[in-house]
Design a protein around this motif. Sequence first.
Motif, PDB file in Angstrom:
ATOM      1  N   TYR A 700       0.844  -1.193   0.000  1.00 41.90           N
ATOM      2  CA  TYR A 700       0.000   0.000   0.000  1.00 41.90           C
ATOM      3  C   TYR A 700       0.874   1.235   0.000  1.00 41.90           C
ATOM      4  CZ  TYR A 700      -4.202  -2.709   0.768  1.00 41.90           C
ATOM      5  OH  TYR A 700      -5.247  -3.587   0.608  1.00 41.90           O
ATOM      6  N   ASP A 701       0.527   2.164  -0.850  1.00 36.70           N
ATOM      7  CA  ASP A 701       1.252   3.426  -0.908  1.00 36.70           C
ATOM      8  C   ASP A 701       0.541   4.418   0.004  1.00 36.70           C
ATOM      9  OD1 ASP A 701       2.478   5.769  -1.510  1.00 36.70           O
ATOM     10  OD2 ASP A 701       2.149   5.683  -3.673  1.00 36.70           O
ATOM     11  N   LYS A 709      -3.371   0.473  -3.480  1.00 31.48           N
ATOM     12  CA  LYS A 709      -2.744  -0.852  -3.429  1.00 31.48           C
ATOM     13  C   LYS A 709      -1.947  -1.035  -4.719  1.00 31.48           C
ATOM     14  CE  LYS A 709      -3.759  -5.689  -2.537  1.00 31.48           C
ATOM     15  NZ  LYS A 709      -4.776  -6.697  -2.337  1.00 31.48           N
ATOM     16  N   ARG A 710      -0.672  -1.276  -4.577  1.00 28.46           N
ATOM     17  CA  ARG A 710       0.170  -1.408  -5.760  1.00 28.46           C
ATOM     18  C   ARG A 710       0.727  -2.834  -5.870  1.00 28.46           C
ATOM     19  NH1 ARG A 710       0.506   3.579  -7.832  1.00 28.46           N
ATOM     20  NH2 ARG A 710       0.626   5.360  -6.421  1.00 28.46           N
ATOM     21  N   GLU A 711       1.145  -3.158  -7.077  1.00 27.56           N
ATOM     22  CA  GLU A 711       1.685  -4.502  -7.331  1.00 27.56           C
ATOM     23  C   GLU A 711       3.071  -4.379  -7.936  1.00 27.56           C
ATOM     24  OE1 GLU A 711      -1.119  -5.984 -10.131  1.00 27.56           O
ATOM     25  OE2 GLU A 711      -2.621  -6.467  -8.619  1.00 27.56           O
ATOM     26  N   LEU A 712       3.948  -5.233  -7.540  1.00 27.30           N
ATOM     27  CA  LEU A 712       5.239  -5.348  -8.228  1.00 27.30           C
ATOM     28  C   LEU A 712       5.230  -6.684  -8.944  1.00 27.30           C
ATOM     29  CD1 LEU A 712       8.054  -4.138  -5.804  1.00 27.30           C
ATOM     30  CD2 LEU A 712       7.154  -2.983  -7.806  1.00 27.30           C
ATOM     31  N   TYR A 713       5.750  -6.693 -10.150  1.00 25.25           N
ATOM     32  CA  TYR A 713       5.678  -7.918 -10.944  1.00 25.25           C
ATOM     33  C   TYR A 713       7.053  -8.580 -11.063  1.00 25.25           C
ATOM     34  CZ  TYR A 713       1.202  -5.934 -12.211  1.00 25.25           C
ATOM     35  OH  TYR A 713      -0.040  -5.395 -12.154  1.00 25.25           O
ATOM     36  N   GLN A 714       7.005  -9.844 -11.438  1.00 25.72           N
ATOM     37  CA  GLN A 714       8.252 -10.576 -11.673  1.00 25.72           C
ATOM     38  C   GLN A 714       8.748 -10.284 -13.091  1.00 25.72           C
ATOM     39  OE1 GLN A 714       8.512 -14.376  -9.785  1.00 25.72           O
ATOM     40  NE2 GLN A 714       6.474 -14.189  -8.917  1.00 25.72           N
TER      41      GLN A 714
ATOM     42  N   ASP B  48      -6.933   7.244  18.387  1.00 24.97           N
ATOM     43  CA  ASP B  48      -7.416   7.053  17.020  1.00 24.97           C
ATOM     44  C   ASP B  48      -8.090   5.694  16.928  1.00 24.97           C
ATOM     45  OD1 ASP B  48      -7.862   7.690  14.396  1.00 24.97           O
ATOM     46  OD2 ASP B  48      -5.773   7.495  13.742  1.00 24.97           O
ATOM     47  N   ARG B  49      -8.753   5.445  15.805  1.00 31.76           N
ATOM     48  CA  ARG B  49      -9.274   4.100  15.566  1.00 31.76           C
ATOM     49  C   ARG B  49      -8.463   3.463  14.440  1.00 31.76           C
ATOM     50  NH1 ARG B  49     -12.525   3.568  11.255  1.00 31.76           N
ATOM     51  NH2 ARG B  49     -13.191   5.458  10.193  1.00 31.76           N
ATOM     52  N   LEU B  50      -8.761   2.226  14.123  1.00 30.85           N
ATOM     53  CA  LEU B  50      -8.040   1.555  13.037  1.00 30.85           C
ATOM     54  C   LEU B  50      -8.815   1.698  11.736  1.00 30.85           C
ATOM     55  CD1 LEU B  50      -7.309  -0.133  15.803  1.00 30.85           C
ATOM     56  CD2 LEU B  50      -6.015  -1.438  14.163  1.00 30.85           C
ATOM     57  N   TYR B  51      -8.091   1.628  10.654  1.00 34.82           N
ATOM     58  CA  TYR B  51      -8.710   1.846   9.341  1.00 34.82           C
ATOM     59  C   TYR B  51      -8.457   0.653   8.430  1.00 34.82           C
ATOM     60  CZ  TYR B  51      -8.561   6.582  11.148  1.00 34.82           C
ATOM     61  OH  TYR B  51      -8.712   7.681  11.936  1.00 34.82           O
ATOM     62  N   SER B  52      -9.366   0.515   7.473  1.00 31.55           N
ATOM     63  CA  SER B  52      -9.091  -0.451   6.403  1.00 31.55           C
ATOM     64  C   SER B  52      -7.952   0.123   5.580  1.00 31.55           C
ATOM     65  CB  SER B  52     -10.313  -0.631   5.515  1.00 31.55           C
ATOM     66  OG  SER B  52     -11.345  -1.154   6.280  1.00 31.55           O
ATOM     67  N   PRO B  53      -7.176  -0.735   4.918  1.00 36.32           N
ATOM     68  CA  PRO B  53      -5.993  -0.215   4.215  1.00 36.32           C
ATOM     69  C   PRO B  53      -6.305   0.869   3.186  1.00 36.32           C
ATOM     70  CG  PRO B  53      -5.924  -2.596   4.287  1.00 36.32           C
ATOM     71  CD  PRO B  53      -7.246  -2.206   4.827  1.00 36.32           C
ATOM     72  N   ASP B  54      -7.489   0.818   2.582  1.00 39.32           N
ATOM     73  CA  ASP B  54      -7.786   1.808   1.538  1.00 39.32           C
ATOM     74  C   ASP B  54      -8.794   2.868   1.991  1.00 39.32           C
ATOM     75  OD1 ASP B  54      -9.806   0.042   1.789  1.00 39.32           O
ATOM     76  OD2 ASP B  54      -9.948  -0.494  -0.336  1.00 39.32           O
ATOM     77  N   GLU B  55      -8.929   3.000   3.312  1.00 38.62           N
ATOM     78  CA  GLU B  55      -9.916   3.949   3.848  1.00 38.62           C
ATOM     79  C   GLU B  55      -9.252   5.297   4.146  1.00 38.62           C
ATOM     80  OE1 GLU B  55     -11.564   2.343   7.428  1.00 38.62           O
ATOM     81  OE2 GLU B  55     -12.724   4.161   7.874  1.00 38.62           O
ATOM     82  N   VAL B  56      -9.984   6.387   3.905  1.00 43.12           N
ATOM     83  CA  VAL B  56      -9.436   7.716   4.216  1.00 43.12           C
ATOM     84  C   VAL B  56      -9.526   7.918   5.728  1.00 43.12           C
ATOM     85  CG1 VAL B  56      -9.681  10.205   3.834  1.00 43.12           C
ATOM     86  CG2 VAL B  56     -10.189   8.590   1.979  1.00 43.12           C
ATOM     87  N   PRO B  57      -8.416   8.228   6.384  1.00 47.48           N
ATOM     88  CA  PRO B  57      -8.466   8.339   7.847  1.00 47.48           C
ATOM     89  C   PRO B  57      -9.006   9.693   8.312  1.00 47.48           C
ATOM     90  CG  PRO B  57      -6.239   8.687   7.073  1.00 47.48           C
ATOM     91  CD  PRO B  57      -7.062   8.430   5.852  1.00 47.48           C
ATOM     92  N   SER B  58      -9.544   9.692   9.525  1.00 50.24           N
ATOM     93  CA  SER B  58      -9.929  10.971  10.129  1.00 50.24           C
ATOM     94  C   SER B  58      -8.690  11.535  10.834  1.00 50.24           C
ATOM     95  CB  SER B  58     -11.066  10.744  11.114  1.00 50.24           C
ATOM     96  OG  SER B  58     -10.584   9.987  12.202  1.00 50.24           O
TER      97      SER B  58
END
Lengths: 727, 237
Positions: A700-701, A709-714, B48-58
């Motif tokens: 994740y960036d 979510k990013r991917e690196l390839y072989q 703070d709370r926890l976030y999903s990886p693609d969620e915009v945080p507060s």
Amino acid sequence: MILFKILIAFSSISGRVIDKKTSESLPFVFVYIKDLNKGTLTDERGFYVISKLKEGKYLLCFKIVGYEEKCLEVELREGENKILNVELNQIEIEIEKIIIYSRKKEFEEERASAVKRETEILKRLPKFIEGDLLRTVSTLPGVVQVTDLSGRFSVRGGSPQENLTLIDEIPLYNPYHLGGIFSVFDLSALSRYEFYRGAYGAQFGNALSSLLYAEIKPYNSEKINLELALSFLSFRLLNEGKLFKGNYLVFLRRTYFDKYISLINRDFEFPYHFFDILSSYQIEKSPSLRFKFSYITSRDLFYQKKDEILLKWGNDGFSFRTFYIHRKNFHEINLFFSSFFSYFKIGEFISLWNPVSIAGLKWKGEFKGSFDKTFGFEYENLNGKFQNDIFGIKQLDKGNPHILSFFSELNFKVNNLRINPGLRTNYFYLRIKETPERNAKSFRIEPRINLKYFLRENLAIKFAFGVFNQYLMAINFSEVFDPFYYWVTIFDGYRPMNSKHYITGISYLPDWGKIDFEIFYKKYDYILDYEIKNYDPLNPDKTLFLKGQGESYGFDSFIEKTFGKLNFNLSLTVLKSHGKFEKENKYHSMRWDKTFNFSLSLFYKLIFNLDLGLNFLYTTGSPFTDVIKRYRFFYNPYPDRYPKVIWDEIESYPYSVRFPPYHRLDISLSRDFKIKKIKGFYSLSIINVYNRKNVFLYYYDYDKEPPVKRELYQIPFVPSFEIKIIF
Amino acid sequence: MKRLKIFLLTLIFISCKKEIEKVIIPDYIVWCVLKSSKKFEEQIVFVDRLYSPDEVPSQGVSGCSVKIKFGGKEYLFKEKIVSDIDSNEYLVYYDTFYVPSGIDCTLKIKFPDSRELIKVTKVPTDFDIIYPIYDTIYVPSNNLLIWNKSEGAKFYVIYLENTKDSFFTFFSPDTFFDLFRRGSAFRSEGIYEVYVRAENEDLYYWNLNRSDRIEEEWVKGVFGAYVERRKSFYIKK
């Protein structure tokens, strides 16, 4: 006393059979006494023994497909052990007939889970940039390559650190270059290899999963041979010839990418290069006494001046082997030394230094008779150090353990059943003067057995069992990025890693090739895994490794066709590998667990002397640990300022999800050429023909909001060209 | 053939069986590291709370009651938005007071959903940097940076700052460090400041591997403390 007299009364004939033209040993020659129902076959070294003969005159005959039959009159006195070495003349015959014959004989002797290959055909298959043995091994059944960016392979679900690699009996522990893409095993310098994907013989030890044994090729001609090969990454030079009364081989390879990049752009210095030297010298004092000296060295250097990043690793090793036939027995004495090191440094902030050396002596005696017996011992003295300084956190592990092993093997046939029991005992002793609390001792017994029941001459069912221990443990910070392992020997608090192999299967040898199917179960009673998150510098000895247990099971099979215009090797492996480590309450998939593995290697003779090579691989995606949540915390180094935001992740249960399936097709075209006196060979390979985007990793960036979510390839589509000139 | 197919399919089914394990996911994250120096310092608490990886945080969880108590005194923290060195903005609870060394402090947080966290941490004892005593130091040299032992300190963290061009972090489990041997850390001549922090056990394990020493499963984080001492010197190469 009576028994003693009987033994004395018998006579025997032994010796070695060689090719008259090339002086190479001839295996599987049928040696028999005419008019007497007595005979034997020569072994892989061309060695034979016929014992329990009474005094008298005999007509001894030597017969093998492709050679003139030779018969000699022999007179034996009472109790005499006669040595008779024989040279046979080749006759014109189709090479395929010879191969069929020798394959049949090999089939009779072959252990379960063994694969033996000559390297010649492998040179024609598509090359992953350059022809490499470890890459080739990863297409065999039961073997799974870790990634495109690594030459490491997993065998039947085991970790790559569990594979023992020997080249002319020199153990190599870091045989990889550049992120593992290349190994030190270039195919040009090797004649053959044997690979045991489980239950290997009692003559070898100190590896939980597999054994890869390669030989630097012998050279027997009077002529000097010089080969020069160029690819877009490196040049290779092979020189063979006669020196004094022996034969030598020298192989050199160096990458020159660093040189030509700086020619194109003078302001840019490519920071990496490597070189290898493989060499051997063989001298035959008499047909019953032979010496072979082998030497290997490799160095990799990565140096980036700007950030003071230095990465250096390599191997040095030699073996001095004496092959001696005394009476009816064969002896091999091997004096060997192997040293490997790695050094990683970033300025004066990070340094990791890991030199390890192994000096050893091995004696093996093979006693031929109504059943073959092999006895021997091996003594190894290891000297290792793992010293690091990571931003001031210092660690030093050093040890000088001794391992003394005795081994014995029997090989005999009762009707249709070939029985091959073996036993290895190991005594491990480690004493550290400075820290006696780290001393360790261990005595282990490793029984091994290999059974093969022949339903027909070319159809056999097999069973094998073996116990294995490993005394060296690997530390790796990243299995996919690290080009080498850091090695440490076991010390107090940890025991030798231990595995048991149970194998059963069936082998069929039709005239056109071979079909093999094996079911395996590998039990790990005690394994160790390095996990950086677990490491506590204040308690290094107790937190360096996680103790665990595991198992892997499944089947692997292959079909190979080795004759005609079309040759292929098709293998399928289905496996499950799971384990449980400290602090984990349930079994989870191991990092190497790839359920389906399918590979096809194909070689076809086209028109105009063109050879087509093709490799196709399909595997289930590797398991990985996913990110399920993220959270912010702070890093507060900057005084008088607010702490810096850092994101960390909460991970799923280890290795609970998988990457998408991996597949890749490589093809190559190659052709021999001859221009006046210069012969040669060129090949064009295309790697990943349809540019499959095989995922290497996800990340994740967090610089983007919301994170992406990013991917690196072989490895993508890569064309590669190689030309070899033989003078 | 049919039997072989069934066998293969069964094996494949067994092999593909997924092992689903439950991972404990807390509801809140709390970060509070008390700084003890010889003066009043602004202390902050982040909830703070926890976030999903693609969620915009507060910017953080507001509306908590945050208190720190020690030596019979209790400090009630207020909310404000601050930004870090990279201009990331977030909400903190803050108050400014002097944290003595060698004492026990208690953190009390009442979350908006009425759940309560109480956690105690021990501030390490005082110490001083005793070497180098000179104002000018030549590098590289074998001179050591030496300080007294701080009781209750699990680990020492050394920060080296040159306001012009560098900031480096080092670690030491001992009361000395071979700082001046490391020429790479001193890129240019000039004034450098070194901060030695004696970190307590709670902070050490959090920084090491985010090891959670809070018993409640619904909250993850750290309540730790450190004692800091500074020294400036002129570096000559």
